[in-house]
Design a protein around this motif. Structure first.
Motif, PDB file in Angstrom:
ATOM      1  N   ASP B 233       0.832  -1.198   0.000  1.00 18.03           N
ATOM      2  CA  ASP B 233       0.000   0.000   0.000  1.00 18.03           C
ATOM      3  C   ASP B 233       0.872   1.255   0.000  1.00 18.03           C
ATOM      4  OD1 ASP B 233      -2.395   1.459   0.294  1.00 18.03           O
ATOM      5  OD2 ASP B 233      -2.040   1.642   2.449  1.00 18.03           O
ATOM      6  N   TYR B 234       1.885   1.244   0.867  1.00 15.36           N
ATOM      7  CA  TYR B 234       2.773   2.403   0.974  1.00 15.36           C
ATOM      8  C   TYR B 234       3.526   2.652  -0.335  1.00 15.36           C
ATOM      9  CZ  TYR B 234       6.724   5.318   2.261  1.00 15.36           C
ATOM     10  OH  TYR B 234       7.654   6.313   2.284  1.00 15.36           O
ATOM     11  N   ILE B 235       4.067   1.598  -0.914  1.00 12.07           N
ATOM     12  CA  ILE B 235       4.852   1.763  -2.142  1.00 12.07           C
ATOM     13  C   ILE B 235       3.970   2.293  -3.264  1.00 12.07           C
ATOM     14  CG2 ILE B 235       6.114   0.525  -3.952  1.00 12.07           C
ATOM     15  CD1 ILE B 235       7.320  -1.203  -1.805  1.00 12.07           C
ATOM     16  N   ILE B 236       2.789   1.730  -3.402  1.00 10.53           N
ATOM     17  CA  ILE B 236       1.894   2.169  -4.475  1.00 10.53           C
ATOM     18  C   ILE B 236       1.520   3.638  -4.283  1.00 10.53           C
ATOM     19  CG2 ILE B 236      -0.460   1.837  -5.386  1.00 10.53           C
ATOM     20  CD1 ILE B 236       0.212  -1.269  -4.922  1.00 10.53           C
ATOM     21  N   GLN B 237       1.293   4.001  -3.029  1.00 10.62           N
ATOM     22  CA  GLN B 237       0.980   5.392  -2.687  1.00 10.62           C
ATOM     23  C   GLN B 237       2.160   6.326  -3.033  1.00 10.62           C
ATOM     24  OE1 GLN B 237      -0.366   5.407   1.488  1.00 10.62           O
ATOM     25  NE2 GLN B 237       0.893   7.219   1.803  1.00 10.62           N
ATOM     26  N   GLN B 238       3.373   5.883  -2.756  1.00  9.70           N
ATOM     27  CA  GLN B 238       4.553   6.720  -3.017  1.00  9.70           C
ATOM     28  C   GLN B 238       4.821   6.835  -4.512  1.00  9.70           C
ATOM     29  OE1 GLN B 238       4.435   8.027   0.102  1.00  9.70           O
ATOM     30  NE2 GLN B 238       6.515   8.523  -0.478  1.00  9.70           N
ATOM     31  N   VAL B 239       4.628   5.727  -5.222  1.00 10.89           N
ATOM     32  CA  VAL B 239       4.838   5.751  -6.666  1.00 10.89           C
ATOM     33  C   VAL B 239       3.807   6.690  -7.300  1.00 10.89           C
ATOM     34  CG1 VAL B 239       4.690   4.365  -8.782  1.00 10.89           C
ATOM     35  CG2 VAL B 239       5.953   3.493  -6.803  1.00 10.89           C
ATOM     36  N   ALA B 241       2.403   9.246  -5.870  1.00  7.02           N
ATOM     37  CA  ALA B 241       2.805  10.612  -5.531  1.00  7.02           C
ATOM     38  C   ALA B 241       3.929  11.087  -6.454  1.00  7.02           C
ATOM     39  CB  ALA B 241       3.241  10.687  -4.074  1.00  7.02           C
ATOM     40  N   ALA B 242       4.877  10.181  -6.732  1.00  8.55           N
ATOM     41  CA  ALA B 242       5.994  10.534  -7.613  1.00  8.55           C
ATOM     42  C   ALA B 242       5.471  10.889  -9.003  1.00  8.55           C
ATOM     43  CB  ALA B 242       6.986   9.379  -7.695  1.00  8.55           C
ATOM     44  N   ILE B 243       4.544  10.082  -9.489  1.00  5.05           N
ATOM     45  CA  ILE B 243       3.988  10.290 -10.831  1.00  5.05           C
ATOM     46  C   ILE B 243       3.249  11.621 -10.918  1.00  5.05           C
ATOM     47  CG2 ILE B 243       2.171   9.449 -12.380  1.00  5.05           C
ATOM     48  CD1 ILE B 243       3.114   6.591 -11.621  1.00  5.05           C
ATOM     49  N   SER B 245       3.821  14.299  -9.347  1.00  6.38           N
ATOM     50  CA  SER B 245       4.584  15.477  -8.945  1.00  6.38           C
ATOM     51  C   SER B 245       4.922  16.409 -10.113  1.00  6.38           C
ATOM     52  CB  SER B 245       5.857  15.052  -8.204  1.00  6.38           C
ATOM     53  OG  SER B 245       6.691  14.304  -9.062  1.00  6.38           O
ATOM     54  N   GLY B 253       3.542   7.995 -16.291  1.00  7.12           N
ATOM     55  CA  GLY B 253       2.800   7.122 -15.383  1.00  7.12           C
ATOM     56  C   GLY B 253       1.574   6.515 -16.038  1.00  7.12           C
TER      57      GLY B 253
END
Lengths: 332, 332
Positions: B233-239, B241-243, B245, B253
């Motif tokens: 969940d965390y990784i998908i959320q961070q990815v 967010a990166a996309i 930005s 993305g």
């Protein structure tokens, strides 16, 4: 010495720390090996060398025995420097079990603490959670978990400046009735304590910023940590495979990679500076066995910050109110 | 009935299964609710309705008591249909604890099995691992873990056709000496058994294809599962967010998303068909509480495959050689 990270990376990390953190670093190990590494860099007066035997490589089963007859090993020598106040704290990238056994023998426990534990800061993009214990104590009693909560609170208070760290207990459900016998009992004790206990927390919620300290017995803590690592590894592998499956996806992937890396950077041990051994009477940071120079520098920073903020003094004061236990397995 | 997934999704899932898997599906629950849903679709002769009360909503603490006085609830009625052979197996998306309690009461245990367990197929892009137990038994004895290995082996043999499933024991290290007391003892028993036991396995290696069955007590299994979910969940959320930005990252993305989704699809419960309750005397599949139509269909497929491959017959035969235990907590 010890662990898989090269003397090269450790020396580089020490030099980085000296410059960036303005600390003095004593490198403990065979003088000739360290001197040869240091010769590759410009001289820095803040770096010194303390001669010792190499780290002793050990089988898990033999750690305690080996440590006892290896008082000239680098870990033991460095630990004794902590003990007599020559240095403010130490960093090792050696075997965790060996570092712990050496710490018990050299530094001893802080009075009132039954079981020293290895704590690790998990960093979810700035939301930090201290997991305690990550593997030192595989069989615990409820009171050990209570003390992990207390040690973790002191740590997050002194090192990260949190006035009243929120403590969560890792369980399979949020209700107080959830958990195995150990966890249900520990929940009661944490609730009755003067810690800022916010209840059970499930692994699905740890990264969401609702707790600062995550309490678990060492077996469970280790399982959670490695399960997370395994999934992270798998997802990154699958995303990489998806990117490589078509040329235009590869282009998109290359564009995205730096942003994703930046976004996930806080999770890596290079950034978080390694684990801390809490409960022994001195500052001991255990860096990852494969630490690079940046990881070593960050581990040295943790030791510096802990020392500057008087972690040990606060830890001793916090536990001086606790009646002395007699249940810790003897190591001497 | 029961759980968070809508009657709409369940009816749709049943219709999908009837068509795609060529099975007959009896929908158990309040006739009027189900009939209203069915009326939205073309008639299918393979779907029937069995009237019952709704599922009873229950507090965790009250499950066993509630189940005992709710013999007209949908879960109980469906279970009785399994028991008397009217249906080959059942699927519920209701509360796991309630399904288990009902199964104990209605179907009972298979002789020789001390503790029924909830098993879940983890699918790492085609590398399938059955995790047993995922949370039914939070406090176990070593013999329970041995039996989990045995049940898991029978399941992977009959449902996935593996001739000799490789069994791993979830621990904090690979060496036989690693683990808490329970795991060290269970390791010995698994090693001495006639299962294809390959030793301890760490969470970091579960997805790498070296085992088919992963044994853990229900507390540890649940912790590992949820720690993995949390990190995913965390990784998908961070990815994400990166996309988001930068506009050009968003474009990259959007191009990548379908490929990444496809690559990660096997991990989702919609695809794997839910958990299986092993050790009770009948085929019981527990779909995720938030199952959509595809998830319900896949859960029905699991029940179908298990029935066709005579899972129950093999399970009974496998345990008929084991002396009858008297240690299972009575539910009646």
């Amino acid at each position: 010495m010890g662990g898989d990270s090269s003397p090269e990376d450790r020396v580089k990390g020490a030099l980085l720390a000296a410059t960036e953190l303005d600390v003095e670093v004593a490198l403990v190990g065979p003088e000739d090996v360290i001197a040869a590494e240091l010769a590759k860099h410009p001289k820095d007066a803040r770096i010194s060398v303390v001669n010792s035997a190499d780290a002793v490589s050990m089988e898990e089963d033999e750690i305690v025995r080996t440590v006892r007859r290896s008082r000239d090993a680098s870990t033991y020598v460095a630990m004794e420097m902590v003990k007599c106040g020559e240095v403010a704290g130490m960093v090792s990238a050696g075997n965790t079990g060996a570092v712990m056994a050496t710490a018990f023998l050299s530094l001893g426990r802080i009075e009132g603490i039954e079981r020293p534990a290895v704590a690790l800061v998990l960093d979810y993009n700035g939301k930090r959670v201290l997991l305690i214990d990550t593997g030192a104590n595989v069989d615990c009693r409820p009171n050990h978990l209570l003390q992990f909560g207390q040690m973790g609170s002191v740590y997050m208070n002194k090192v990260f400046g949190l006035p009243r760290p929120r403590v969560g207990l890792l369980s399979n459900g949020e209700e107080a009735s959830k958990g195995n016998e150990l966890v249900v009992d520990a929940h009661e004790r944490l609730k009755e304590s003067d810690l800022n206990f916010v209840g059970n927390i499930e692994g699905t919620h740890v990264h969401q910023g609702s707790i600062d300290v995550l309490v678990a017995d060492g077996f469970t803590g280790n399982i959670a940590l490695k399960a997370g690592e395994g999934i992270a590894d798998y997802i990154i592998q699958q995303v990489t495979a998806a990117i490589k499956s078509k040329p235009w996806l590869l282009v998109a992937g290359v564009i995205l990679k730096p942003a994703i890396k930046r976004q996930l950077a806080s999770m890596q041990y290079h950034e978080t500076g390694g684990a801390v051994l809490l409960g022994v009477d001195g500052i001991v940071v255990i860096a990852h066995g494969r630490s690079n120079a940046v990881a070593i520098k960050n581990a040295l920073r943790v030791a510096k910050v802990a020392a500057e903020n008087k972690l040990m003094e606060t830890m001793r004061a916090s536990f001086s109110r606790t009646p002395r236990p007699n249940s810790f397995p003897a190591t001497n």
